[in-house]
Design a protein around this motif. Structure first.
Motif, PDB file in Angstrom:
ATOM      1  N   VAL A  98      -6.915   1.858  -1.554  1.00 45.42           N
ATOM      2  CA  VAL A  98      -5.796   0.937  -1.292  1.00 45.42           C
ATOM      3  C   VAL A  98      -5.356   0.261  -2.590  1.00 45.42           C
ATOM      4  N   GLU A  99      -6.316  -0.170  -3.406  1.00 44.63           N
ATOM      5  CA  GLU A  99      -5.963  -0.782  -4.691  1.00 44.63           C
ATOM      6  C   GLU A  99      -5.182   0.199  -5.563  1.00 44.63           C
ATOM      7  N   GLU A 100      -5.640   1.440  -5.609  1.00 42.71           N
ATOM      8  CA  GLU A 100      -4.940   2.467  -6.385  1.00 42.71           C
ATOM      9  C   GLU A 100      -3.543   2.711  -5.831  1.00 42.71           C
ATOM     10  N   ALA A 101      -3.435   2.750  -4.519  1.00 37.52           N
ATOM     11  CA  ALA A 101      -2.138   2.995  -3.886  1.00 37.52           C
ATOM     12  C   ALA A 101      -1.137   1.907  -4.260  1.00 37.52           C
ATOM     13  N   LYS A 102      -1.589   0.677  -4.290  1.00 35.77           N
ATOM     14  CA  LYS A 102      -0.703  -0.425  -4.683  1.00 35.77           C
ATOM     15  C   LYS A 102      -0.254  -0.270  -6.131  1.00 35.77           C
ATOM     16  N   GLU A 103      -1.188   0.116  -7.002  1.00 32.06           N
ATOM     17  CA  GLU A 103      -0.844   0.307  -8.420  1.00 32.06           C
ATOM     18  C   GLU A 103       0.144   1.456  -8.581  1.00 32.06           C
ATOM     19  N   VAL A 104      -0.096   2.545  -7.882  1.00 38.18           N
ATOM     20  CA  VAL A 104       0.797   3.705  -7.940  1.00 38.18           C
ATOM     21  C   VAL A 104       2.203   3.323  -7.492  1.00 38.18           C
ATOM     22  N   TYR A 105       2.287   2.594  -6.392  1.00 43.53           N
ATOM     23  CA  TYR A 105       3.590   2.179  -5.870  1.00 43.53           C
ATOM     24  C   TYR A 105       4.310   1.252  -6.854  1.00 43.53           C
ATOM     25  N   ASP A 106       3.572   0.319  -7.446  1.00 43.05           N
ATOM     26  CA  ASP A 106       4.180  -0.610  -8.407  1.00 43.05           C
ATOM     27  C   ASP A 106       4.691   0.111  -9.646  1.00 43.05           C
ATOM     28  N   LEU A 107       4.086   1.241  -9.984  1.00 42.63           N
ATOM     29  CA  LEU A 107       4.544   2.019 -11.129  1.00 42.63           C
ATOM     30  C   LEU A 107       5.796   2.837 -10.817  1.00 42.63           C
ATOM     31  N   GLY A 108       6.151   2.915  -9.542  1.00 45.43           N
ATOM     32  CA  GLY A 108       7.336   3.680  -9.152  1.00 45.43           C
ATOM     33  C   GLY A 108       7.056   5.109  -8.756  1.00 45.43           C
ATOM     34  N   ILE A 109       5.772   5.472  -8.680  1.00 42.46           N
ATOM     35  CA  ILE A 109       5.401   6.808  -8.207  1.00 42.46           C
ATOM     36  C   ILE A 109       5.555   6.819  -6.692  1.00 42.46           C
ATOM     37  N   PRO A 110       6.287   7.767  -6.124  1.00 41.75           N
ATOM     38  CA  PRO A 110       6.638   7.673  -4.709  1.00 41.75           C
ATOM     39  C   PRO A 110       5.566   8.132  -3.730  1.00 41.75           C
ATOM     40  N   ALA A 111       4.543   8.879  -4.201  1.00 40.64           N
ATOM     41  CA  ALA A 111       3.628   9.493  -3.246  1.00 40.64           C
ATOM     42  C   ALA A 111       2.239   9.698  -3.829  1.00 40.64           C
ATOM     43  N   ILE A 112       1.251   9.724  -2.924  1.00 35.92           N
ATOM     44  CA  ILE A 112      -0.110  10.137  -3.255  1.00 35.92           C
ATOM     45  C   ILE A 112      -0.478  11.304  -2.343  1.00 35.92           C
ATOM     46  N   ILE A 113      -1.473  12.078  -2.757  1.00 36.58           N
ATOM     47  CA  ILE A 113      -2.057  13.089  -1.876  1.00 36.58           C
ATOM     48  C   ILE A 113      -3.544  12.789  -1.778  1.00 36.58           C
ATOM     49  N   LEU A 114      -4.048  12.766  -0.556  1.00 35.36           N
ATOM     50  CA  LEU A 114      -5.428  12.385  -0.295  1.00 35.36           C
ATOM     51  C   LEU A 114      -6.315  13.601  -0.061  1.00 35.36           C
ATOM     52  N   PHE A 115      -7.471  13.602  -0.728  1.00 33.30           N
ATOM     53  CA  PHE A 115      -8.545  14.546  -0.489  1.00 33.30           C
ATOM     54  C   PHE A 115      -9.752  13.755  -0.022  1.00 33.30           C
ATOM     55  N   GLY A 116     -10.545  14.332   0.864  1.00 30.52           N
ATOM     56  CA  GLY A 116     -11.670  13.598   1.416  1.00 30.52           C
ATOM     57  C   GLY A 116     -13.006  14.260   1.158  1.00 30.52           C
ATOM     58  N   ILE A 117     -14.021  13.439   0.898  1.00 32.82           N
ATOM     59  CA  ILE A 117     -15.393  13.910   0.775  1.00 32.82           C
ATOM     60  C   ILE A 117     -16.198  13.198   1.861  1.00 32.82           C
ATOM     61  N   PRO A 118     -16.558  13.901   2.933  1.00 35.26           N
ATOM     62  CA  PRO A 118     -17.220  13.246   4.057  1.00 35.26           C
ATOM     63  C   PRO A 118     -18.689  12.944   3.760  1.00 35.26           C
ATOM     64  N   GLU A 119     -19.263  12.093   4.592  1.00 36.00           N
ATOM     65  CA  GLU A 119     -20.683  11.786   4.453  1.00 36.00           C
ATOM     66  C   GLU A 119     -21.538  12.975   4.853  1.00 36.00           C
ATOM     67  N   ASP A 120     -21.107  13.687   5.890  1.00 34.76           N
ATOM     68  CA  ASP A 120     -21.837  14.855   6.378  1.00 34.76           C
ATOM     69  C   ASP A 120     -20.892  16.040   6.512  1.00 34.76           C
ATOM     70  N   LYS A 121     -21.431  17.233   6.273  1.00 38.25           N
ATOM     71  CA  LYS A 121     -20.649  18.457   6.404  1.00 38.25           C
ATOM     72  C   LYS A 121     -21.300  19.358   7.441  1.00 38.25           C
ATOM     73  N   ASP A 122     -20.483  20.190   8.102  1.00 38.10           N
ATOM     74  CA  ASP A 122     -21.016  21.115   9.099  1.00 38.10           C
ATOM     75  C   ASP A 122     -20.118  22.352   9.167  1.00 38.10           C
ATOM     76  N   ILE A 123     -20.511  23.328   9.956  1.00 40.99           N
ATOM     77  CA  ILE A 123     -19.751  24.583   9.996  1.00 40.99           C
ATOM     78  C   ILE A 123     -18.433  24.421  10.737  1.00 40.99           C
ATOM     79  N   ASP A 124     -18.274  23.357  11.517  1.00 44.44           N
ATOM     80  CA  ASP A 124     -17.036  23.112  12.255  1.00 44.44           C
ATOM     81  C   ASP A 124     -16.068  22.197  11.508  1.00 44.44           C
ATOM     82  N   ALA A 125     -16.405  21.824  10.271  1.00 46.94           N
ATOM     83  CA  ALA A 125     -15.537  20.948   9.472  1.00 46.94           C
ATOM     84  C   ALA A 125     -15.127  19.696  10.245  1.00 46.94           C
ATOM     85  N   THR A 126     -16.069  19.103  10.962  1.00 52.36           N
ATOM     86  CA  THR A 126     -15.763  17.979  11.839  1.00 52.36           C
ATOM     87  C   THR A 126     -15.084  16.832  11.096  1.00 52.36           C
ATOM     88  N   GLY A 127     -15.515  16.579   9.884  1.00 52.24           N
ATOM     89  CA  GLY A 127     -14.936  15.472   9.124  1.00 52.24           C
ATOM     90  C   GLY A 127     -13.474  15.644   8.798  1.00 52.24           C
TER      91      GLY A 127
END
Length: 327
Positions: A61-90
């Motif tokens: 959220v802090e980064e998102a605010k900084e990005v927006y204040d700089l005039g960058i219109p968008a972010i793309i999110l990647f996630g690293i879950p706590e646990d992984k499984d064969i069904d990609a539940t996260g």
């Protein structure tokens, strides 16, 4: 012919060069990637990507605010879950890390466009982008069953407030499946930014450190594209357009500017270029050694993507690039 024609006449001053510049890089061209992890007050630098961090939701959220204040219109999110499984539940769970981050960002910075990487490799225990045959150690992903996972993931991300769905797994028919899923769930207005031409590239190495998504065996050449192929990229792009993609992506960017150009020539859809981790890390490493001017090389590279036809650029240089442009 010389001496009648003297191209240097239009290079004689800074202002004149600005007036006739064909391609101009601006903050509006840029999308900033962010890596979300569980926890609180987490900001762990990625060793192979100086200046890039795995961030907990509060830090996102802090980064998102900084990005927006700089005039960058968008972010793309990647996630690293706590646990992984064969069904990609996260990936598709309503309490997944990307879902939490997207909701928090949209609450804090509602006008910032949030894109979600819609893939499974960060969430599977084997590191591949979908279901595998039981006991298969080749990395050959089962295409059609994986489409159902991608559909579930996209709908979950849309429910969390994501503005754009960006499928990156290079499954056949993934745009159709995701479009159907979104429409059935009432998200007819959410666009799809398809990783339409994603190559099996050595330039992804540092990203796999950041996203903790390296395959545990095999590789991804059964679904990502061969770097030697150009016409195949146009075929993939044409299929994604027919399936309803709203925007297209070429990944990586630096070694594939010919593909960016060819894709832009064949369509009137917006084209994005992903300035990937290896491209970023090479610049950072050489700059830290004092071998290159980081600012000049980064801005020249980003501008070259515009020249090649990119309308949007996903880049880890985004914040620095805007600061440099504003100097």
């Amino acid at each position: 012919m010389f001496p009648i024609h003297r191209p240097r006449r239009l290079r004689a001053s800074t202002q004149l060069r600005r007036m006739v510049q064909e391609n101009t890089l601006t903050a509006s061209d840029l999308i900033y990637p962010l890596f979300a992890v569980p926890g609180n007050a987490v900001a762990k630098e990625v060793t192979s990507m100086p200046g890039v961090y795995q961030l907990s939701v509060d830090k996102i959220v802090e980064e998102a605010k900084e990005v927006y204040d700089l005039g960058i219109p968008a972010i793309i999110l990647f996630g690293i879950p706590e646990d992984k499984d064969i069904d990609a539940t996260g990936a598709w769970h309503d309490c997944g890390i990307v879902q939490k981050a997207a909701t928090a960002v949209k609450q804090a910075v509602p006008d910032l466009v949030v894109i979600a990487d819609t893939c499974l490799c960060e969430y599977t225990s084997h590191g591949h982008c979908g279901y595998l045959e039981v006991g298969d150690l080749t990395g050959k992903v089962l295409n059609d069953p994986t489409l159902e996972l991608l559909k579930k993931t996209a709908v979950s991300q849309a429910n969390a407030g994501v503005d754009i769905i960006a499928p990156s797994g290079m499954m056949d028919g993934f745009v159709t499946a995701i479009r159907e899923g979104l429409d059935e769930a009432g998200f007819t207005d959410i666009p799809i930014l398809s990783y339409a031409a994603k190559y099996s590239s050595a330039y992804y190495g540092p990203f796999r450190d950041a996203a903790e998504s390296s395959p545990q065996f095999g590789d991804r050449r059964t679904y990502q594209m061969d770097p030697g192929n150009g016409k195949e990229a146009l075929k993939e792009v044409a299929l994604d357009i027919a399936e309803g993609a709203d925007m297209l992506m070429v990944k990586p960017a630096l070694s594939y500017m010919d593909i960016i150009w060819r894709v832009k020539e064949m369509t009137n859809l917006p084209v994005a270029a992903y300035n990937v981790s290896g491209e970023y890390s090479m610049v950072k490493a050489a700059a830290l050694k004092g071998w290159i001017d980081e600012k000049k090389v980064a801005l020249e590279t980003l501008t070259s993507f515009k020249r090649a036809g990119a309308d949007l650029i996903l880049t880890y240089h985004a914040k620095d690039a805007v600061r440099w442009l504003n100097e």
